[in-house]
Design an enzyme around this catalytic site. Structure first.
Site, PDB file in Angstrom:
ATOM      1  N   HIS A   1     -78.915  85.950  90.514  1.00 42.64           N
ATOM      2  CA  HIS A   1     -79.775  85.419  89.456  1.00 42.64           C
ATOM      3  C   HIS A   1     -81.180  86.015  89.496  1.00 42.64           C
ATOM      4  O   HIS A   1     -81.713  86.492  88.492  1.00 42.64           O
ATOM      5  CB  HIS A   1     -79.892  83.899  89.575  1.00 42.64           C
ATOM      6  CG  HIS A   1     -78.587  83.173  89.486  1.00 42.64           C
ATOM      7  ND1 HIS A   1     -77.516  83.633  88.762  1.00 42.64           N
ATOM      8  CD2 HIS A   1     -78.186  81.990  90.023  1.00 42.64           C
ATOM      9  CE1 HIS A   1     -76.515  82.782  88.859  1.00 42.64           C
ATOM     10  NE2 HIS A   1     -76.898  81.782  89.622  1.00 42.64           N
TER      11      HIS A   1
ATOM     12  N   ASP B   1     -72.947  86.487  85.029  1.00 44.78           N
ATOM     13  CA  ASP B   1     -74.065  85.786  85.661  1.00 44.78           C
ATOM     14  C   ASP B   1     -74.670  84.917  84.577  1.00 44.78           C
ATOM     15  O   ASP B   1     -75.294  85.419  83.637  1.00 44.78           O
ATOM     16  CB  ASP B   1     -75.103  86.781  86.194  1.00 44.78           C
ATOM     17  CG  ASP B   1     -76.232  86.100  86.963  1.00 44.78           C
ATOM     18  OD1 ASP B   1     -76.529  84.927  86.657  1.00 44.78           O
ATOM     19  OD2 ASP B   1     -76.816  86.724  87.863  1.00 44.78           O
ATOM     20  N   HIS B   2     -74.480  83.596  84.702  1.00 46.43           N
ATOM     21  CA  HIS B   2     -74.824  82.728  83.572  1.00 46.43           C
ATOM     22  C   HIS B   2     -76.316  82.754  83.251  1.00 46.43           C
ATOM     23  O   HIS B   2     -76.721  82.406  82.132  1.00 46.43           O
ATOM     24  CB  HIS B   2     -74.353  81.290  83.834  1.00 46.43           C
ATOM     25  CG  HIS B   2     -75.141  80.555  84.862  1.00 46.43           C
ATOM     26  ND1 HIS B   2     -74.847  80.594  86.205  1.00 46.43           N
ATOM     27  CD2 HIS B   2     -76.212  79.732  84.737  1.00 46.43           C
ATOM     28  CE1 HIS B   2     -75.698  79.844  86.868  1.00 46.43           C
ATOM     29  NE2 HIS B   2     -76.539  79.303  86.002  1.00 46.43           N
TER      30      HIS B   2
END
Length: 509
Positions: A267, A204-205
């Site tokens: 996110h 998950d960036h």
């Protein structure tokens, strides 16, 4: 000793005794011709080389169906770095050294012969580049390919079991990780059919962004914050993920996802868990992730939520089409492009404190922001003077212009007592004189080092889906379309009602 590079002039890197350079490995990118590889992965790997964080012999192998030679692949990746690398122009000397480790294998992801060719090349690099059997597989492909790729890697004996010793094998899986709880469980089962859980890095960036990582430092390394980080002193918390763009060319994907699946399930719940978690016993992968899972398990079932869909409007002075006018979107679509949810955590620290979460497309600006709203001072000492004091707000900007600010009241200069809110502010770019690394740079390096702290664990994924699923089912069975909001505004009026009926207002980032 590593060679002198431009990292030595970067104040963000100076004095980092814990900084480590991994052993050389073969990083195999499935989907090497895709947008993610060109915009994020190869530019991120180049920047690691630029900053002196890649080992000599690090090897990157792209695999996709397109026919290309190694040289053609290198030329294509150079063009990608020229356009997307964090530091431009690309340094020719660093690129030349980096490009010597770029290779390409053509083939279909479902074709066993492609894996035979890939295995032969990887074994060649073990002999010539010192990678010694260390493997990282990056699945930059749609989820429907995960099972077949894992199966064929296993059949070709290209995965080492960590329980049996030997060189490591790791796999990086991109989101979306599931469409609902059932599909997430199925994908998790696919992942552990070939790999063990500790070999799986679900990316998950957002967790690679400097300010997200700084949340833990802000809370647990500063004595002035943690004692007040609870229901006694905090009135509520707001989370905003706003995008000014529409769905662009992702209409097909967004029609099956919507903003809740695309942003909130992954996110935003990651941000909620980092803000709300208890101090871990150690700053290591399982200790941190254990505390995040406790937060997710404490989420109360959703009682109040609002959805919306953008209509025609104006963003930054330009006409913006309605969502239903976008390419590959159903003209009668009921998919939400905006969602706002009132969240409660049923635990000791946060009982009764609402967390307001909102995300949307075609909003006035691109910004990701967390704001901690403290309770007002207990005694209205200055009310007799007709002064209205503002509660303190700690704002954490994730993107753009990463930084942290604290708002408090101060007396205005002059003979009478007048007050006004003022702000103390910290920004990475101005405080350190350099931009922080891109998220993918950090996450790729952490995978090479084998540190899973910034990656989602299986139980995190499934717990998050189990919380969101009932709301998604409710919306799917609602025959009414989502309320419309004009592109370029902050969402539907119903979202304002959600928070204003509690006597609060959305903060404008």
């Amino acid at each position: 000793m590593r060679p002198m590079t431009t990292v030595d002039a970067n104040p963000l890197r100076q004095g980092l005794e814990q900084e480590r350079v991994p052993d050389p490995s073969c990083l195999v990118i499935f989907g090497a011709s895709g947008d993610l590889t060109q915009r994020k992965l190869i530019p991120g790997l180049y920047m690691l080389a630029h900053d002196g964080l890649l080992p000599q012999g690090q090897t990157i192998v792209g695999i996709a169906r397109q026919d290309m030679t190694d040289e053609q692949f290198r030329a294509s990746m150079r063009a990608a770095c020229d356009e997307h690398a964090r530091t431009r122009p690309v340094d020719d000397a660093i690129w030349e050294s980096f490009a010597r480790g770029l290779f390409y294998v053509s083939g279909e992801f479902t074709d066993p012969a492609a894996y035979t060719r890939l295995k032969a090349r990887l074994e060649e690099f073990d002999r010539t580049r010192g990678t010694a059997g260390r493997r990282i597989y990056y699945l930059a492909v749609p989820p429907q390919f995960f099972e077949k790729i894992a199966e064929l890697l296993g059949k070709e004996n290209m995965v080492c079991d960590p329980e049996k010793g030997g060189p490591y094998t790791r796999v990086i899986i991109e989101k979306p990780f599931g469409h609902d709880l059932a599909s997430a469980r199925e994908l998790n089962q696919v992942a552990v059919s070939t790999f063990r859980e500790r070999q799986v890095f679900r990316i998950d960036h957002y967790l690679g962004k400097e300010t997200v990582q700084n949340l833990l430092v802000l809370r647990f390394a500063n004595g002035i914050f943690e004692p007040f980080w609870n229901r006694q002193y905090i009135d509520h918390v707001q989370f905003t993920v706003a995008e000014s763009i529409g769905v662009e060319k992702r209409g097909n994907y967004f029609e099956t996802a919507g903003i809740a699946r695309d942003i909130i399930q992954n996110h935003m719940l990651q941000l909620v868990s980092l803000v709300a978690m208890e101090p871990p016993v150690a700053f290591e992968a399982n200790a941190v992730r254990d505390e995040k899972v406790k937060v997710l398990r404490a989420l109360r079932p959703i009682e109040e939520a609002v959805r919306g869909q953008y209509a025609e409007g104006s963003v930054m002075g330009e006409r913006a089409a309605a969502y239903r006018e976008e390419a590959n979107v159903d003209p009668n679509s009921r998919v939400e492009t905006y969602a706002a949810i009132k969240v409660f955590l049923d635990n000791w620290r946060w009982a009764g404190v609402p967390f307001y979460v909102r995300a949307g497309k075609r909003l006035p600006k691109r910004v990701t922001d967390i704001s901690i709203h403290f309770r007002p001072a207990p005694h209205p000492l200055f009310s007799r003077l007709g002064l209205r004091m503002q509660p303190n707000v700690l704002a954490i900007r994730i993107q753009p212009d990463e930084g942290i600010s604290l708002r408090f009241d101060s007396k205005l200069p002059g003979p009478t007592v007048r007050t006004a809110p003022v702000t103390m502010e910290f920004r990475y770019a101005t405080s350190f004189g350099a931009e922080p690394p891109e998220a993918y740079e950090r996450l790729l390096l952490e995978t090479m080092l084998g540190d899973a702290t910034l990656f989602a664990r299986r139980d995190e994924i499934e717990t998050a889906w189990s919380w969101l699923d009932p709301l998604l089912h409710r919306w799917a069975n609602d025959p009414a379309p989502p309320p419309f909001y004009e592109a370029g505004t902050w969402g539907p009026e119903e979202a304002n009602v959600l928070i204003e009926k509690d006597g609060r207002k959305w903060r404008r980032p």
